[in-house]
Design a protein around this motif. Structure first.
Motif, PDB file in Angstrom:
ATOM      1  N   GLN A 134       0.827  -1.203   0.000  1.00 32.99           N
ATOM      2  CA  GLN A 134       0.000   0.000   0.000  1.00 32.99           C
ATOM      3  C   GLN A 134       0.865   1.258   0.000  1.00 32.99           C
ATOM      4  O   GLN A 134       0.535   2.254  -0.659  1.00 32.99           O
ATOM      5  CB  GLN A 134      -0.923   0.001   1.225  1.00 32.99           C
ATOM      6  N   SER A 135       1.985   1.217   0.710  1.00 29.42           N
ATOM      7  CA  SER A 135       2.866   2.392   0.734  1.00 29.42           C
ATOM      8  C   SER A 135       3.453   2.663  -0.648  1.00 29.42           C
ATOM      9  O   SER A 135       3.609   3.828  -1.052  1.00 29.42           O
ATOM     10  CB  SER A 135       3.984   2.183   1.759  1.00 29.42           C
ATOM     11  N   GLU A 136       3.765   1.597  -1.397  1.00 35.56           N
ATOM     12  CA  GLU A 136       4.283   1.769  -2.751  1.00 35.56           C
ATOM     13  C   GLU A 136       3.211   2.327  -3.681  1.00 35.56           C
ATOM     14  O   GLU A 136       3.500   3.171  -4.539  1.00 35.56           O
ATOM     15  CB  GLU A 136       4.794   0.434  -3.282  1.00 35.56           C
ATOM     16  N   VAL A 137       1.988   1.869  -3.496  1.00 36.58           N
ATOM     17  CA  VAL A 137       0.878   2.405  -4.285  1.00 36.58           C
ATOM     18  C   VAL A 137       0.694   3.889  -3.984  1.00 36.58           C
ATOM     19  O   VAL A 137       0.498   4.707  -4.893  1.00 36.58           O
ATOM     20  CB  VAL A 137      -0.423   1.629  -3.987  1.00 36.58           C
ATOM     21  N   ASN A 138       0.767   4.245  -2.716  1.00 35.53           N
ATOM     22  CA  ASN A 138       0.614   5.650  -2.317  1.00 35.53           C
ATOM     23  C   ASN A 138       1.724   6.518  -2.899  1.00 35.53           C
ATOM     24  O   ASN A 138       1.509   7.713  -3.164  1.00 35.53           O
ATOM     25  CB  ASN A 138       0.600   5.772  -0.797  1.00 35.53           C
ATOM     26  N   ARG A 139       2.893   5.939  -3.092  1.00 32.66           N
ATOM     27  CA  ARG A 139       4.015   6.699  -3.663  1.00 32.66           C
ATOM     28  C   ARG A 139       3.899   6.808  -5.177  1.00 32.66           C
ATOM     29  O   ARG A 139       4.689   7.501  -5.819  1.00 32.66           O
ATOM     30  CB  ARG A 139       5.351   6.030  -3.312  1.00 32.66           C
ATOM     31  N   GLY A 140       2.928   6.094  -5.749  1.00 31.41           N
ATOM     32  CA  GLY A 140       2.699   6.208  -7.189  1.00 31.41           C
ATOM     33  C   GLY A 140       3.536   5.271  -8.031  1.00 31.41           C
ATOM     34  O   GLY A 140       3.916   5.620  -9.157  1.00 31.41           O
ATOM     35  N   VAL A 141       3.839   4.064  -7.519  1.00 30.37           N
ATOM     36  CA  VAL A 141       4.612   3.105  -8.296  1.00 30.37           C
ATOM     37  C   VAL A 141       3.872   2.767  -9.585  1.00 30.37           C
ATOM     38  O   VAL A 141       2.654   2.589  -9.597  1.00 30.37           O
ATOM     39  CB  VAL A 141       4.883   1.830  -7.464  1.00 30.37           C
ATOM     40  N   THR A 142       4.585   2.703 -10.699  1.00 30.39           N
ATOM     41  CA  THR A 142       3.957   2.391 -11.980  1.00 30.39           C
ATOM     42  C   THR A 142       3.831   0.880 -12.140  1.00 30.39           C
ATOM     43  O   THR A 142       4.466   0.100 -11.419  1.00 30.39           O
ATOM     44  CB  THR A 142       4.792   2.943 -13.141  1.00 30.39           C
ATOM     45  N   ASN A 143       3.021   0.476 -13.113  1.00 29.85           N
ATOM     46  CA  ASN A 143       2.842  -0.949 -13.373  1.00 29.85           C
ATOM     47  C   ASN A 143       4.156  -1.595 -13.802  1.00 29.85           C
ATOM     48  O   ASN A 143       4.498  -2.696 -13.371  1.00 29.85           O
ATOM     49  CB  ASN A 143       1.780  -1.149 -14.457  1.00 29.85           C
ATOM     50  N   ALA A 144       4.929  -0.883 -14.631  1.00 28.25           N
ATOM     51  CA  ALA A 144       6.217  -1.418 -15.087  1.00 28.25           C
ATOM     52  C   ALA A 144       7.171  -1.603 -13.911  1.00 28.25           C
ATOM     53  O   ALA A 144       7.881  -2.620 -13.824  1.00 28.25           O
ATOM     54  CB  ALA A 144       6.826  -0.483 -16.129  1.00 28.25           C
ATOM     55  N   GLU A 145       7.209  -0.637 -13.009  1.00 25.50           N
ATOM     56  CA  GLU A 145       8.083  -0.736 -11.840  1.00 25.50           C
ATOM     57  C   GLU A 145       7.654  -1.893 -10.935  1.00 25.50           C
ATOM     58  O   GLU A 145       8.491  -2.638 -10.414  1.00 25.50           O
ATOM     59  CB  GLU A 145       8.055   0.580 -11.055  1.00 25.50           C
ATOM     60  N   ALA A 146       6.334  -2.036 -10.744  1.00 22.17           N
ATOM     61  CA  ALA A 146       5.813  -3.109  -9.888  1.00 22.17           C
ATOM     62  C   ALA A 146       6.159  -4.471 -10.456  1.00 22.17           C
ATOM     63  O   ALA A 146       6.542  -5.394  -9.723  1.00 22.17           O
ATOM     64  CB  ALA A 146       4.308  -2.965  -9.738  1.00 22.17           C
ATOM     65  N   ARG A 147       6.042  -4.629 -11.761  1.00 19.50           N
ATOM     66  CA  ARG A 147       6.353  -5.920 -12.381  1.00 19.50           C
ATOM     67  C   ARG A 147       7.848  -6.237 -12.298  1.00 19.50           C
ATOM     68  O   ARG A 147       8.241  -7.384 -12.140  1.00 19.50           O
ATOM     69  CB  ARG A 147       5.889  -5.920 -13.836  1.00 19.50           C
ATOM     70  N   GLN A 148       8.693  -5.207 -12.420  1.00 18.22           N
ATOM     71  CA  GLN A 148      10.137  -5.435 -12.306  1.00 18.22           C
ATOM     72  C   GLN A 148      10.506  -5.805 -10.874  1.00 18.22           C
ATOM     73  O   GLN A 148      11.353  -6.686 -10.647  1.00 18.22           O
ATOM     74  CB  GLN A 148      10.917  -4.182 -12.732  1.00 18.22           C
TER      75      GLN A 148
END
Length: 266
Positions: A134-148
């Protein structure tokens, strides 16, 4: 949030997402099954949610992505019992393991056994995924970053990076999408003859309904002339009945009148 603070309903909101990166799928995000509630007034939600979920997963043309959270012991996962009951042959249920990144060190053993098919085996197996916190989502992580981040986690974190080659191939969201696509394609092939039979029956039914319709008005006829003609025919039929000596008919008419006026007076 407590259940009482939420609008729990069996209505199904629909959201359409469009992107060139994804294949065409209809995804139904079902609520998690529950077996306990905080307040007695919320007990009805247990059956409501169960009915909602079972109403969809029992359909033979539905592919079930059974999400299992590693935050709870595998023996306590209600979804295991449900999927084995509605899909005993296991041909349309794929297990999805989540939250492996929050499993305490030394407690990964049962999940390794699940991934390797030694515990709670599924015919289609399991795929493990890692989603952003949730903290990463709040920071605005992109889909590409999340998959990596997901790829890096399974490649470097023990024991996942040390699994046998077969289990190691079942990591990541890309693998999940590919497997779901393949399984869905196979399911469609099985269901296609049944779908064709259902369509053929509907076509026959529609054709019969069309035959029962009155003939179309002659070309050039106005709506007024068509309605006038129908009224004249109706008037002629009423006149014929009035002049009729059919005693049974008039007895039925008088009975209907008496019944109507009797009810109106009371």
């Amino acid at each position: 949030y407590p259940l009482c603070a939420l609008a729990v309903s069996d209505e199904r909101p629909v959201s359409t997402q469009s992107t060139w990166e994804c294949i065409n799928l209809t995804v139904v995000d079902l609520p998690g099954l529950i077996s306990a509630v905080e307040r007695e007034s919320e007990r009805r939600y247990i059956e409501l949610i169960r009915t909602l979920v079972e109403g969809l997963v029992t359909k033979e043309n539905t592919l079930i992505a059974a999400v299992v959270s590693a935050k709870e012991d595998m023996d306590n996962q209600v979804i295991n019992t449900l999927t084995r009951r509605v899909d005993p042959k296991g041909r349309r249920t794929l297990g999805v393991l989540t939250k492996l990144d929050v499993v305490e060190e030394g407690c990964e053993g049962q999940w390794v056994e699940v991934l390797e098919g030694r515990r709670y085996p599924l015919k289609l197996g399991y795929v493990a995924v890692k989603n952003p916190s949730q903290s990463e989502v709040n920071r605005g992580v992109t889909n590409a970053e999340a998959r990596q981040q997901e790829v890096d986690f399974f490649r470097s974190k023990k024991p996942w990076c040390e699994l046998s080659s077969g289990a190691a191939l079942n990591f990541g969201s890309k693998v999940l999408v590919r497997k779901l696509s393949t399984i869905l394609g196979n399911l469609i092939k099985v269901q296609l003859p049944l779908m064709k039979g259902s369509v053929d029956k509907r076509v026959i039914s529609v054709r019969q309904d069309l035959k029962s319709l009155p003939p179309a008005p002659m070309k050039g006829s106005s709506a007024k002339s068509v309605v006038t003609e129908m009224l004249l025919k109706f008037t002629d039929e009423v006149k014929t009945l009035i002049r009729s000596e059919d005693h049974d008919f008039w007895r039925d008419v008088m009975h209907e009148f008496r019944t109507y006026f009797h009810g109106w007076r009371h």
